[in-house]
Structure formats: structure tokens, C-alpha cells
Write a protein that holds these residues in place. Sequence first.
Motif, PDB file in Angstrom:
ATOM      1  N   PRO A 178      17.731  30.381   9.860  1.00  0.00           N
ATOM      2  CA  PRO A 178      17.262  30.346   8.618  1.00  0.00           C
ATOM      3  C   PRO A 178      17.690  30.503   7.394  1.00  0.00           C
ATOM      4  O   PRO A 178      18.639  31.589   7.389  1.00  0.00           O
ATOM      5  CB  PRO A 178      15.737  31.156   8.844  1.00  0.00           C
ATOM      6  CG  PRO A 178      16.016  31.519  10.248  1.00  0.00           C
ATOM      7  CD  PRO A 178      17.412  31.512  10.763  1.00  0.00           C
ATOM      8  N   GLN A 179      17.330  30.082   6.298  1.00  0.00           N
ATOM      9  CA  GLN A 179      17.622  30.528   4.939  1.00  0.00           C
ATOM     10  C   GLN A 179      17.078  31.974   4.521  1.00  0.00           C
ATOM     11  O   GLN A 179      15.812  31.947   4.315  1.00  0.00           O
ATOM     12  CB  GLN A 179      17.441  29.403   3.955  1.00  0.00           C
ATOM     13  CG  GLN A 179      18.349  28.224   3.852  1.00  0.00           C
ATOM     14  CD  GLN A 179      19.785  28.517   3.824  1.00  0.00           C
ATOM     15  OE1 GLN A 179      20.027  29.414   2.834  1.00  0.00           O
ATOM     16  NE2 GLN A 179      20.416  27.621   4.514  1.00  0.00           N
ATOM     17  N   LEU A 180      17.745  32.945   4.468  1.00  0.00           N
ATOM     18  CA  LEU A 180      17.104  34.119   4.327  1.00  0.00           C
ATOM     19  C   LEU A 180      16.702  34.615   2.907  1.00  0.00           C
ATOM     20  O   LEU A 180      15.903  35.339   2.705  1.00  0.00           O
ATOM     21  CB  LEU A 180      17.748  35.498   4.996  1.00  0.00           C
ATOM     22  CG  LEU A 180      18.120  35.198   6.566  1.00  0.00           C
ATOM     23  CD1 LEU A 180      18.811  36.503   7.097  1.00  0.00           C
ATOM     24  CD2 LEU A 180      17.052  35.054   7.349  1.00  0.00           C
TER      25      LEU A 180
ATOM     26  N   TYR B 255      13.212  38.060   5.091  1.00  0.00           N
ATOM     27  CA  TYR B 255      13.643  37.638   3.680  1.00  0.00           C
ATOM     28  C   TYR B 255      14.705  38.826   3.387  1.00  0.00           C
ATOM     29  O   TYR B 255      14.292  39.921   3.569  1.00  0.00           O
ATOM     30  CB  TYR B 255      12.452  37.652   2.976  1.00  0.00           C
ATOM     31  CG  TYR B 255      11.317  36.532   3.042  1.00  0.00           C
ATOM     32  CD1 TYR B 255      11.414  35.318   2.550  1.00  0.00           C
ATOM     33  CD2 TYR B 255      10.400  36.878   3.998  1.00  0.00           C
ATOM     34  CE1 TYR B 255      10.508  34.308   2.837  1.00  0.00           C
ATOM     35  CE2 TYR B 255       9.260  35.878   4.353  1.00  0.00           C
ATOM     36  CZ  TYR B 255       9.487  34.741   3.733  1.00  0.00           C
ATOM     37  OH  TYR B 255       8.483  33.660   4.078  1.00  0.00           O
ATOM     38  N   ALA B 256      15.799  38.319   3.125  1.00  0.00           N
ATOM     39  CA  ALA B 256      17.108  39.411   2.589  1.00  0.00           C
ATOM     40  C   ALA B 256      16.655  39.366   1.056  1.00  0.00           C
ATOM     41  O   ALA B 256      16.586  38.044   0.511  1.00  0.00           O
ATOM     42  CB  ALA B 256      18.383  38.790   3.135  1.00  0.00           C
ATOM     43  N   CYS B 257      16.844  40.542   0.611  1.00  0.00           N
ATOM     44  CA  CYS B 257      16.331  40.603  -0.922  1.00  0.00           C
ATOM     45  C   CYS B 257      17.134  41.894  -1.387  1.00  0.00           C
ATOM     46  O   CYS B 257      17.607  42.693  -0.481  1.00  0.00           O
ATOM     47  CB  CYS B 257      14.913  40.718  -1.061  1.00  0.00           C
ATOM     48  SG  CYS B 257      13.953  42.108  -0.259  1.00  0.00           S
ATOM     49  N   ASP B 258      17.125  41.992  -2.767  1.00  0.00           N
ATOM     50  CA  ASP B 258      17.259  43.120  -3.605  1.00  0.00           C
ATOM     51  C   ASP B 258      16.175  43.766  -3.304  1.00  0.00           C
ATOM     52  O   ASP B 258      15.058  43.553  -3.866  1.00  0.00           O
ATOM     53  CB  ASP B 258      17.631  42.889  -4.903  1.00  0.00           C
ATOM     54  CG  ASP B 258      17.895  44.150  -5.713  1.00  0.00           C
ATOM     55  OD1 ASP B 258      17.362  45.121  -5.425  1.00  0.00           O
ATOM     56  OD2 ASP B 258      18.460  44.225  -6.727  1.00  0.00           O
ATOM     57  N   LEU B 259      16.123  44.867  -2.442  1.00  0.00           N
ATOM     58  CA  LEU B 259      14.782  45.603  -1.942  1.00  0.00           C
ATOM     59  C   LEU B 259      13.974  46.184  -3.049  1.00  0.00           C
ATOM     60  O   LEU B 259      13.046  46.154  -3.200  1.00  0.00           O
ATOM     61  CB  LEU B 259      15.102  46.530  -0.615  1.00  0.00           C
ATOM     62  CG  LEU B 259      13.656  47.199  -0.103  1.00  0.00           C
ATOM     63  CD1 LEU B 259      12.927  45.870   0.355  1.00  0.00           C
ATOM     64  CD2 LEU B 259      14.287  47.972   1.177  1.00  0.00           C
TER      65      LEU B 259
ATOM     66  N   LEU C 153      24.222  28.594  12.294  1.00  0.00           N
ATOM     67  CA  LEU C 153      23.763  28.521  13.654  1.00  0.00           C
ATOM     68  C   LEU C 153      23.705  29.992  14.279  1.00  0.00           C
ATOM     69  O   LEU C 153      24.586  30.778  13.770  1.00  0.00           O
ATOM     70  CB  LEU C 153      24.400  27.615  14.664  1.00  0.00           C
ATOM     71  CG  LEU C 153      24.416  26.169  14.586  1.00  0.00           C
ATOM     72  CD1 LEU C 153      25.342  25.373  15.335  1.00  0.00           C
ATOM     73  CD2 LEU C 153      22.975  25.578  14.517  1.00  0.00           C
ATOM     74  N   PHE C 154      22.777  30.164  15.214  1.00  0.00           N
ATOM     75  CA  PHE C 154      22.754  31.415  16.185  1.00  0.00           C
ATOM     76  C   PHE C 154      22.695  31.058  17.687  1.00  0.00           C
ATOM     77  O   PHE C 154      22.108  29.921  17.743  1.00  0.00           O
ATOM     78  CB  PHE C 154      21.959  32.488  15.694  1.00  0.00           C
ATOM     79  CG  PHE C 154      20.473  32.261  15.763  1.00  0.00           C
ATOM     80  CD1 PHE C 154      19.908  32.645  16.914  1.00  0.00           C
ATOM     81  CD2 PHE C 154      20.036  31.761  14.717  1.00  0.00           C
ATOM     82  CE1 PHE C 154      18.408  32.581  16.980  1.00  0.00           C
ATOM     83  CE2 PHE C 154      18.461  31.405  14.678  1.00  0.00           C
ATOM     84  CZ  PHE C 154      17.847  31.788  15.761  1.00  0.00           C
ATOM     85  N   LEU C 155      22.921  31.894  18.585  1.00  0.00           N
ATOM     86  CA  LEU C 155      22.759  31.711  19.927  1.00  0.00           C
ATOM     87  C   LEU C 155      21.584  32.487  20.365  1.00  0.00           C
ATOM     88  O   LEU C 155      21.741  33.692  20.334  1.00  0.00           O
ATOM     89  CB  LEU C 155      24.146  31.653  20.739  1.00  0.00           C
ATOM     90  CG  LEU C 155      24.265  31.277  22.106  1.00  0.00           C
ATOM     91  CD1 LEU C 155      24.151  29.749  22.213  1.00  0.00           C
ATOM     92  CD2 LEU C 155      25.497  31.764  22.697  1.00  0.00           C
ATOM     93  N   ALA C 156      20.616  31.910  20.913  1.00  0.00           N
ATOM     94  CA  ALA C 156      19.464  32.471  21.627  1.00  0.00           C
ATOM     95  C   ALA C 156      19.823  32.452  23.356  1.00  0.00           C
ATOM     96  O   ALA C 156      19.737  31.310  23.788  1.00  0.00           O
ATOM     97  CB  ALA C 156      18.292  32.155  21.373  1.00  0.00           C
ATOM     98  N   GLU C 157      20.280  33.700  23.901  1.00  0.00           N
ATOM     99  CA  GLU C 157      20.784  33.415  24.968  1.00  0.00           C
ATOM    100  C   GLU C 157      19.326  34.070  26.126  1.00  0.00           C
ATOM    101  O   GLU C 157      18.558  34.834  25.822  1.00  0.00           O
ATOM    102  CB  GLU C 157      21.730  34.523  25.366  1.00  0.00           C
ATOM    103  CG  GLU C 157      23.094  34.305  24.530  1.00  0.00           C
ATOM    104  CD  GLU C 157      23.962  35.653  24.716  1.00  0.00           C
ATOM    105  OE1 GLU C 157      23.944  36.362  25.816  1.00  0.00           O
ATOM    106  OE2 GLU C 157      24.809  35.868  23.913  1.00  0.00           O
ATOM    107  N   GLY C 158      19.759  33.238  27.315  1.00  0.00           N
ATOM    108  CA  GLY C 158      18.542  33.855  28.303  1.00  0.00           C
ATOM    109  C   GLY C 158      17.485  32.949  28.697  1.00  0.00           C
ATOM    110  O   GLY C 158      17.053  32.231  27.700  1.00  0.00           O
TER     111      GLY C 158
END
Length: 261
Positions: free
Chosen positions: A103-105, A171-175, A31-36
Amino acid sequence: MEKLYITSLQNPLVKAWRALKDAKARAEQGLFLAEGDHLTGEALTAHAAAALLIAEQEQARYQRHLDAAQGQNLSVYVLSDRAMGAVCDAKTPQGVATLCRLPQLHQPLPADKLKIAALDGVQDPGNVGTMLRTLDAAGFDALLLGAGTADPFSPKALRATMGAVFRVPVYACDLPRQLAALAQTHDLYAGALDGKPFFERVRTHPGVCVIIGNEGAGISDAVYAVPGIQRVKLPMAGGAESLNASVAGAIMVYDIVRLGK
């Protein structure tokens, strides 16, 4: 719509939500928190929210968010001002936030993503969030995160995205490996002081990827070594030696949009 009231800072849920300021806790809880007000509205519009958090004194002010949460059958937690302040990262909380699914990065990049930006060790969360906001405005398809890049779901980065995080996939990756795979279908532009003028570029592929490097060290040797990388530079007629990372990225992205290439 059932509302669950929480007043104590010792409540286990408050402790868990408070921990979401840390990347490890976000990963563990998913989870993450989106504030405001703004980010809450963006999360609800994108159907990315898992629950709504609202300060007890602000319920009338944010009735539209309560209505949207009810329409999506979300849990609603009404917090005391102290509990809301503890959960939120902002110095002056606005009294509303959403819990959102992380999300699944680490997913394969779909082949239809033709307009892409990549961040190679960009460490400032504000730059990461601003780049996402720029890509959203420019109609780009995705953002790649290389090693050492700041988490786009941290509170500071989220604020800078202004909601773009809910529209531009990350997308997190081996750039270097990902860029090598893209080289057959995308023109790869990496900023370099010894590069060719960016505004004189020639496009040869249907796709494009703009690569932004670390604020101090620039783009890594591993990325520069990728076959097909084009080293480019922006003109600087004044005394400045470089541009802010997200500013340089925005200039290149919008020149691509301007020319359609």
C-alpha cells in the motif's frame, strides 16, 4: 488456470521474491510476501494478492487457495521445495504464500478515522504487528507510523498481525505534525510515568488517538510537545516499572472500547 513452474534458485523471479525480506526491495518492487496458510487466505479474501506461490508437493493441500486464485484471475507459480524455502522467511515454510501489493503509506489521513493508534518509534516488528491485530479486533480505524517505527510489512510483523494488515489501514507520517492536526478533533493520550491515571480520563472530542512509544526510550519529546497531548499512565501496583509496548496499547484501546470513550 495456467500454472508456471519454477525449480531453479537462480530464476530471476525467485531472486526478486527472495529479496522481499528486505524493506528496500519491498519498496522498489511495490510488493510484499504474505507467507503461510492463514495469511494467504486473508490476502485472497481481501483481494490484496497479486499472485499465488505454492510448493509443488502442496497443491492438493491448498486447493482452496488455488480455486480462489483462479476466481481472481491471479498468476499461480508452482515452486520446487528448495525454491519455496528460499523465498520464504519462516524456518519451516508451509508451502504457500501470496505476493501482495504494497500500500501507499504516505497518504493523507481521512477525516472519518475517529479511533486511531499511533506508534512513535516502536522498533520491534512483533509489537507493531501485535498492535495492528489488537486494533483490528477492537474495531479501530487506523494506525499511524511515526519515524523509527518498524515496517509492518516485514515478515515478522506480518506474522504477528494474523491478517489484520489487510483490514486496518496504515499511514506513515510526520507524527508530531499529524497529531497537532488531530488535536482539534481527537483526544490524544500519550503514556508517561508522570501522567494522570488513564482510567480516570475525561473525553472532550469525538475522536481518540492512543500513542505508544519506543520500547526503551518511550515517547519522544517532539510528540510530548504537541499542544493538546494528555500524558497518562496505567496503574502498576507490583514491582514492574513498565509494560510491553503492545500490551500497554492493548489495555488502553480496550478500555476505550469498554467505556465507549
